[in-house]
Design an enzyme around this catalytic site. Structure first.
Site, PDB file in Angstrom:
ATOM      1  N   LYS A   1      -2.178 -11.320  -7.794  1.00  0.00           N
ATOM      2  CA  LYS A   1      -2.695 -10.286  -6.900  1.00  0.00           C
ATOM      3  C   LYS A   1      -3.281  -9.143  -7.723  1.00  0.00           C
ATOM      4  O   LYS A   1      -2.631  -8.650  -8.640  1.00  0.00           O
ATOM      5  CB  LYS A   1      -1.560  -9.758  -6.028  1.00  0.00           C
ATOM      6  CG  LYS A   1      -1.888  -9.572  -4.567  1.00  0.00           C
ATOM      7  CD  LYS A   1      -0.645  -9.071  -3.836  1.00  0.00           C
ATOM      8  CE  LYS A   1      -0.856  -9.034  -2.357  1.00  0.00           C
ATOM      9  NZ  LYS A   1       0.285  -8.449  -1.640  1.00  0.00           N
TER      10      LYS A   1
HETATM   11  O1  G3P Z   1       2.143  -6.904   0.890  1.00  0.00           O
HETATM   12  C1  G3P Z   1       0.859  -6.637   1.328  1.00  0.00           C
HETATM   13  C2  G3P Z   1       0.824  -5.857   2.622  1.00  0.00           C
HETATM   14  O2  G3P Z   1       1.160  -6.718   3.686  1.00  0.00           O
HETATM   15  C3  G3P Z   1       1.727  -4.655   2.620  1.00  0.00           C
HETATM   16  O3  G3P Z   1       1.323  -3.833   3.679  1.00  0.00           O
HETATM   17  O4  G3P Z   1       1.343  -1.687   4.917  1.00  0.00           O
HETATM   18  O5  G3P Z   1       3.258  -3.277   5.135  1.00  0.00           O
HETATM   19  O6  G3P Z   1       2.949  -2.037   2.986  1.00  0.00           O
HETATM   20  P1  G3P Z   1       2.280  -2.656   4.202  1.00  0.00           P
END
Ligand code: G3P
Length: 225
Positions: free
Chosen positions: A83
């Protein structure tokens, strides 16, 4: 649509994988920090649990170090997807890793133009962050829709749209409507996908009526065989 689970928690991954609901896993530095485990060990354990792509994120911001980190992460297991953030150094690193045959998940995507550059850099996955746009009152699903529409216009684009930063089941339904290839979902939201009170009530009513018959399918089968 493929379902990835968005966590570094081994117990949660094991539970969801056991339910047959995991096509891959995504982690990020915050999720790794939350797990309290050393990154390389955590990713190795996750890769041993699931066959699908496991996203492990670099933490450097300069191309040379990102590339070195990415190569090391990719060496953990064949199903590691490296990533990288959608920065100019991240795009350079994506191109270099893709040219080496590695799968790259380009993350922290917030515009269609960023997604175009990720596809051009050979990304295996693009991760538009739906929830974080919604959190600002912007149209997170609209971004997924735009990316899917643009990618479909070019036969040469093989990058898969991985809806990320999912905040609830409706994000998944809407991303699926857009034609997103996958969604990465926190475990608690993944569980919401199959739960419904009417399903539970309907099943209980069926079984209550069935119990009144005194029948057992297997007993009937044994008697018939
Ligand atoms: O891990 C990638 C993404 O899904 C994280 O998004 O906003 O839940 O931190 P968030």
């Amino acid at each position: 649509m493929k379902f990835f689970v968005d966590t570094a928690d081994l117990a949660e991954i094991r539970d969801m994988a056991g339910a047959g609901m995991v096509d891959g896993v995504t982690t990020n530095p915050s999720l790794i920090a939350k797990s309290g485990r050393p990154l390389l060990e955590a990713i190795a354990d996750i890769c041993a649990l699931v066959d699908g792509p496991v996203s492990a994120e670099v933490t450097a911001t300069d191309h040379d170090t990102m590339l070195a980190e990415g190569r090391r992460l990719a060496a953990i297991a064949p199903n590691v997807a490296v990533k990288v953030p959608l920065t100019v150094d991240g795009l350079r690193t994506c191109r270099a890793l893709a040219d080496e045959g590695r799968v790259v998940n380009v993350t922290l995507c917030f515009t269609p133009q960023q997604a175009l550059l990720a596809a051009r850099a050979g990304a295996g996955f693009i991760s538009p962050f739906v929830g974080r746009l919604d959190d600002l009152g912007l149209d997170g699903i609209g971004l997924v829709r735009d990316i899917c529409e643009i990618y479909r216009a070019y036969d040469g684009i093989r990058t898969e749209v991985l809806a990320a930063s999912v905040r609830g089941p409706l994000h998944i339904v809407e991303a699926a409507r857009c034609g997103a290839h996958a969604a990465t979902v926190p475990p608690q939201i993944l569980r919401q996908l199959y739960r419904h009170p009417l399903t539970d009530a309907g099943l209980e009513a069926f079984l209550a009526d069935w119990r009144k018959t005194g029948q057992s399918i297997l007993d009937l089968a044994d008697a018939a065989d």
